[in-house]
Scaffold this motif. Structure first.
Motif, PDB file in Angstrom:
ATOM      1  N   GLU A  69     -19.542  56.205  -0.332  1.00 24.31           N
ATOM      2  CA  GLU A  69     -19.437  57.685  -0.653  1.00 24.31           C
ATOM      3  C   GLU A  69     -18.916  58.429   1.110  1.00 24.31           C
ATOM      4  N   GLU A  70     -19.972  57.942   1.795  1.00 26.16           N
ATOM      5  CA  GLU A  70     -19.661  58.686   2.999  1.00 26.16           C
ATOM      6  C   GLU A  70     -18.594  58.150   3.716  1.00 26.16           C
ATOM      7  N   LYS A  73     -15.547  59.971   2.279  1.00 23.98           N
ATOM      8  CA  LYS A  73     -15.289  61.323   2.803  1.00 23.98           C
ATOM      9  C   LYS A  73     -14.681  61.312   4.155  1.00 23.98           C
ATOM     10  N   LYS A  77     -10.829  62.603   5.015  1.00 27.17           N
ATOM     11  CA  LYS A  77     -10.668  63.883   6.095  1.00 27.17           C
ATOM     12  C   LYS A  77      -9.607  63.335   7.220  1.00 27.17           C
ATOM     13  N   ASP A 140     -12.398  69.261   2.738  1.00 26.75           N
ATOM     14  CA  ASP A 140     -13.751  69.437   2.259  1.00 26.75           C
ATOM     15  C   ASP A 140     -14.785  70.630   2.543  1.00 26.75           C
ATOM     16  N   ASN A 166     -17.411  64.199  -3.026  1.00 27.70           N
ATOM     17  CA  ASN A 166     -15.790  63.789  -2.918  1.00 27.70           C
ATOM     18  C   ASN A 166     -15.086  63.863  -3.958  1.00 27.70           C
TER      19      ASN A 166
END
Length: 255
Positions: A69-70, A73, A77, A140, A166
């Motif tokens: 998940e991180e 993200k 980006k 985001d 996300n």
């Protein structure tokens, strides 16, 4: 770094490639990463293990790589900044399409979040990059629409805040995936058109069928079947609803 992490420019390039490949298949084969970056398989494995140690990917030998998940993200980006820069270079500076990719690669690593937002507003919220017409990922920032972002133009990113979930475009969803509408890109005309179809902020949707050759996407929205053209579906972003995060009874009300 520009994306709010401590990754090297080389590592960011890996993350960008992972983002692109993971939209088509998961997990991503390391051989495909090697081919796209034109580096040796051993170098790919070394970097992937480093990214796994930092919590950005999950890696299993002989199976492949999946963004956490991180990691997703950060990768989205970086990709967003790159593709916005491609639009700027092509649309504003009139640089040829075959030149914009390499130039954007050099610039994306130093573009601040405030500059990213200002660039998006300057370009009037573009949805695709110019060289290969790939989708520009959603920002985001804590907005639900581009209209809201424009109204709060003077506020800096730190005042606006960041989204903690996300989001993915409907066009990147797979058959049987479910999601909650969380962002709509475009002006009030786009929002009105979607509202007329029952697609509003917070609405739950499910993908019933994805037509080949960029055909319409069949959705279940508020209990009704809807064929949504990709020209508008690509600008509707959802938070994916995982089956293990919703109650088994009445998981999606569509109402």
């Amino acid at each position: 770094m520009s994306s709010g992490n401590t990754l090297s420019e080389n590592a960011e390039e890996y993350m960008e490639v992972l983002y692109k490949l993971s939209l088509k298949e998961r997990p991503v084969k390391t051989t495909k990463i090697s081919t796209m970056l034109n580096v040796s398989p051993a170098s790919v494995t070394q970097m992937i293990k480093k990214l796994q140690k930092e919590g950005y990917v999950d890696y299993s030998p002989y199976k492949g790589v999946t963004l956490t998940e991180e990691g997703y993200k950060i990768a989205s980006k970086i990709t967003r900044k790159h593709r916005l820069l491609e639009r700027f270079l092509h649309d504003v500076l009139k640089i040829k399409k075959d030149k914009v990719h390499d130039q954007a690669c050099e610039m994306e690593h130093v573009l601040s979040d405030d500059a990213e937002r200002a660039l998006c507003q300057l370009l009037e919220n573009p949805d695709e990059c110019p060289d290969d017409e790939e989708l520009i990922p959603v920002c985001d920032f804590q907005f639900e629409t581009c209209e809201e972002c424009r109204k709060r133009r003077q506020e800096e990113v730190k005042e606006v805040g960041k989204r903690d979930k996300n989001l993915v475009s409907i066009t990147d969803m797979k058959k049987n995936e479910k999601g909650k509408v969380s962002f709509i890109r475009g002006d009030y005309k786009v929002i009105r058109r979607l509202m007329d179809m029952g697609i509003t902020m917070g609405a739950h949707i499910a993908v019933l069928e994805v037509a080949p050759f960029k055909g319409p996407i069949q959705l279940l929205v508020r209990g009704s079947n809807l064929a949504l053209g990709r020209d508008i579906a690509k600008n509707v972003f959802v938070e994916i609803i995982r089956e293990d995060t919703v109650p088994s009874k009445g998981a999606l009300s569509y109402g």
